[in-house]
Design an enzyme around this catalytic site. Structure first.
Site, PDB file in Angstrom:
ATOM      1  N   LYS A  33      11.858  -0.945   7.368  1.00 22.74           N
ATOM      2  CA  LYS A  33      10.909   0.034   6.742  1.00 22.74           C
ATOM      3  C   LYS A  33       9.988  -1.158   6.452  1.00 22.74           C
ATOM      4  O   LYS A  33      10.324  -2.363   6.128  1.00 22.74           O
ATOM      5  CB  LYS A  33      11.435   0.651   5.665  1.00 22.74           C
ATOM      6  CG  LYS A  33      12.208  -0.041   4.617  1.00 22.74           C
ATOM      7  CD  LYS A  33      13.300   0.857   3.911  1.00 22.74           C
ATOM      8  CE  LYS A  33      13.826  -0.073   2.770  1.00 22.74           C
ATOM      9  NZ  LYS A  33      14.767   0.732   2.103  1.00 22.74           N
ATOM     10  N   ARG A 128      17.671   9.768  -6.380  1.00 24.46           N
ATOM     11  CA  ARG A 128      16.619   9.521  -5.959  1.00 24.46           C
ATOM     12  C   ARG A 128      16.181  10.593  -4.659  1.00 24.46           C
ATOM     13  O   ARG A 128      15.150  11.065  -4.636  1.00 24.46           O
ATOM     14  CB  ARG A 128      16.763   7.959  -5.394  1.00 24.46           C
ATOM     15  CG  ARG A 128      15.399   7.404  -5.109  1.00 24.46           C
ATOM     16  CD  ARG A 128      15.462   5.961  -4.714  1.00 24.46           C
ATOM     17  NE  ARG A 128      16.185   5.798  -3.328  1.00 24.46           N
ATOM     18  CZ  ARG A 128      16.292   4.563  -2.810  1.00 24.46           C
ATOM     19  NH1 ARG A 128      15.576   3.622  -3.331  1.00 24.46           N
ATOM     20  NH2 ARG A 128      16.868   4.529  -1.466  1.00 24.46           N
ATOM     21  N   TYR A 242      -7.229 -22.345 -14.689  1.00 27.68           N
ATOM     22  CA  TYR A 242      -7.704 -21.269 -15.413  1.00 27.68           C
ATOM     23  C   TYR A 242      -6.851 -21.387 -16.945  1.00 27.68           C
ATOM     24  O   TYR A 242      -5.806 -21.593 -16.933  1.00 27.68           O
ATOM     25  CB  TYR A 242      -7.397 -19.892 -14.881  1.00 27.68           C
ATOM     26  CG  TYR A 242      -8.292 -19.407 -13.791  1.00 27.68           C
ATOM     27  CD1 TYR A 242      -9.424 -19.356 -13.960  1.00 27.68           C
ATOM     28  CD2 TYR A 242      -7.689 -19.063 -12.604  1.00 27.68           C
ATOM     29  CE1 TYR A 242     -10.516 -18.920 -13.193  1.00 27.68           C
ATOM     30  CE2 TYR A 242      -8.900 -18.757 -11.717  1.00 27.68           C
ATOM     31  CZ  TYR A 242      -9.895 -18.510 -11.759  1.00 27.68           C
ATOM     32  OH  TYR A 242     -10.745 -17.946 -10.935  1.00 27.68           O
ATOM     33  N   MET A 290      -5.856 -16.882  -7.463  1.00 23.52           N
ATOM     34  CA  MET A 290      -5.623 -15.804  -6.325  1.00 23.52           C
ATOM     35  C   MET A 290      -5.549 -16.334  -4.918  1.00 23.52           C
ATOM     36  O   MET A 290      -4.594 -15.879  -4.194  1.00 23.52           O
ATOM     37  CB  MET A 290      -7.070 -14.822  -6.284  1.00 23.52           C
ATOM     38  CG  MET A 290      -6.821 -13.756  -5.411  1.00 23.52           C
ATOM     39  SD  MET A 290      -8.539 -12.723  -4.982  1.00 23.52           S
ATOM     40  CE  MET A 290      -8.869 -12.402  -6.728  1.00 23.52           C
TER      41      MET A 290
HETATM   42  C1  LIG Z   1      16.131   0.016   2.054  1.00 18.94           C
HETATM   43  C2  LIG Z   1      17.411   1.018   2.408  1.00 18.94           C
HETATM   44  C3  LIG Z   1      18.537   0.599   3.019  1.00 18.94           C
HETATM   45  C4  LIG Z   1      18.572  -0.910   3.256  1.00 18.94           C
HETATM   46  O1  LIG Z   1      18.975  -1.702   2.060  1.00 18.94           O
HETATM   47  P1  LIG Z   1      19.467  -3.172   2.209  1.00 18.94           P
HETATM   48  O2  LIG Z   1      19.614  -3.450   0.656  1.00 18.94           O
HETATM   49  O3  LIG Z   1      18.010  -3.857   2.233  1.00 18.94           O
HETATM   50  O4  LIG Z   1      20.114  -3.715   2.993  1.00 18.94           O
HETATM   51  C5  LIG Z   1      19.401   1.395   3.531  1.00 18.94           C
HETATM   52  N1  LIG Z   1      19.514   2.649   3.207  1.00 18.94           N
HETATM   53  C6  LIG Z   1      18.386   3.125   2.395  1.00 18.94           C
HETATM   54  C7  LIG Z   1      18.630   4.796   2.032  1.00 18.94           C
HETATM   55  C8  LIG Z   1      17.157   2.468   2.046  1.00 18.94           C
HETATM   56  O5  LIG Z   1      16.501   2.937   1.349  1.00 18.94           O
END
Ligand SMILES: *Cc1c(COP(=O)(O)O)cnc(C)c1O
Length: 344
Positions: A33, A128, A242, A290
């Site tokens: 992701k 969640r 800055y 930046m």
């Molecule tokens: C992001 C996520 C993972 C991966 O988790 P890591 O800690 O990066 O290994 C697995 N399952 C779900 C539902 C996630 O949201």
């Protein structure tokens, strides 16, 4: 080359997947992701597929569609967010497997795409995503009759191995799923490290692949080199950057490198951040701008063309700690101005 350069070691990434795979006797998927944790889906996913990954996980249907273009037909692409309103066409056309998170999503999916593969996400305590025990009990028989390909849940505290939440969620997940006869998954990276009881039929590591904690045996995957634009001498008592945030305690030489918070090197990293000239650390002085960072290179005999900010010496988790966050957040915010080199 004179651009800030992010080097991504795909061999190390694949080695990390193999090492996590070797920790379980079940199948090992991969979470890609957020553009493969910021490292580039189009390069990361094919490397993992070549290594043998057959199940990929993304957060959104849109990410899944991009991933299908990259991978072609074959691998399973699972969408954590499930079947959202408006996603039906993406899910169908790109052969995505949504994780249905509620009875509402289940209804949407079975009405819009009857017979299309799906999984179920259960809430075992994180609160969640996923169906809670009561909701699951109500739809369980209907859901199982339609043959989900996967049932999963997610651990809230797996990166803290001795947290009592881990055993509690394991118990709840088992109560909700023992005997279902469907492939199950509970463990991300942290859960994979918790041992066999957490593995079920499929583990789904993310951060460990990319070299982050809690997988302390991970090979580092990223290096980040920042070009020195200019160096200057400042007298004792002169200030840098800055807000005059740093005052030279002695006559100093300052190097200005080309990257800043616009590239994900956030302001909270300074003071504390080091830029490395080979083995020699040079402290960042003044505020992060930046597009620019200033470092004290007084003690170098020669200032190299590039100073290194991410490396074996100073990894994503070190930066995360400095910024009051995690390696995950450092990676996924790295930004789009870097030259990216994929090393295999
Ligand atoms: C992001 C996520 C993972 C991966 O988790 P890591 O800690 O990066 O290994 C697995 N399952 C779900 C539902 C996630 O949201």
């Amino acid at each position: 080359m004179s651009k800030a350069t992010l080097t991504i070691d795909l061999d190390a990434l694949v080695a990390n997947w193999r090492a996590l795979d070797a920790l379980s006797s079940c199948e090992t998927g991969a979470v890609v992701k957020a553009d493969a944790y910021g490292l580039g889906l189009a390069s990361v996913a094919p490397a993992l597929a070549r290594a043998g990954v057959r199940k990929f996980f993304v957060a959104l249907a849109h990410e899944g569609a991009l991933l299908r273009e990259v991978l072609g037909p074959g691998p399973t692409i699972v969408v954590f967010g499930g079947h959202m309103a408006g996603d039906t066409t993406l899910i169908r056309d790109h052969d995505l497997t949504p994780l249905l998170n509620s009875a509402d999503q289940m209804l949407r999916h079975t009405e819009a795409l009857p017979g299309h593969a799906f999984g179920i996400q259960l809430d075992s305590g994180m609160n969640r995503l996923g169906m809670e025990p009561g909701e699951w009990a109500a739809v369980r028989d209907i859901a199982l009759a339609q043959k989900p390909v996967l049932i999963m849940s997610h651990l809230a505290c797996a990166n803290t191995p001795d947290h009592e939440m881990n055993a509690r969620q394991l118990r709840v997940f088992r109560e909700m799923t023992d005997g279902v006869g469907v492939k199950r998954s509970l463990a991300a990276t942290g859960g994979t490290l918790l041992g066999n009881a957490f593995h079920f039929g499929l583990t789904r590591p993310g951060i460990g692949l990319y070299g982050g904690q809690p997988f302390s045996n991970a090979k580092p995957v990223v290096t980040l080199d920042l070009p020195v634009i200019q160096t200057r001498e400042v007298a004792q008592g002169e200030t840098v950057g800055y807000g005059n945030a740093w005052t030279a305690p002695r006559a100093s030489r300052i190097a200005t490198v080309a990257a800043g918070y616009g590239d994900g090197l956030c302001g909270a990293l300074a003071p504390g951040l080091l830029l490395y000239a080979g083995e020699t650390p040079c402290p960042v002085v003044g505020k992060v701008s930046m597009d620019l960072i200033t470092a004290d290179v007084t003690d170098l005999t020669e200032v190299p063309e590039f100073l290194r900010v991410l490396s074996v010496q100073q990894g994503i988790d070190k930066l995360g700690a400095l910024a009051g966050t995690t390696g995950y957040e450092i990676l996924t915010t790295l930004g789009h101005r870097y030259e990216r080199i994929y090393k295999t």
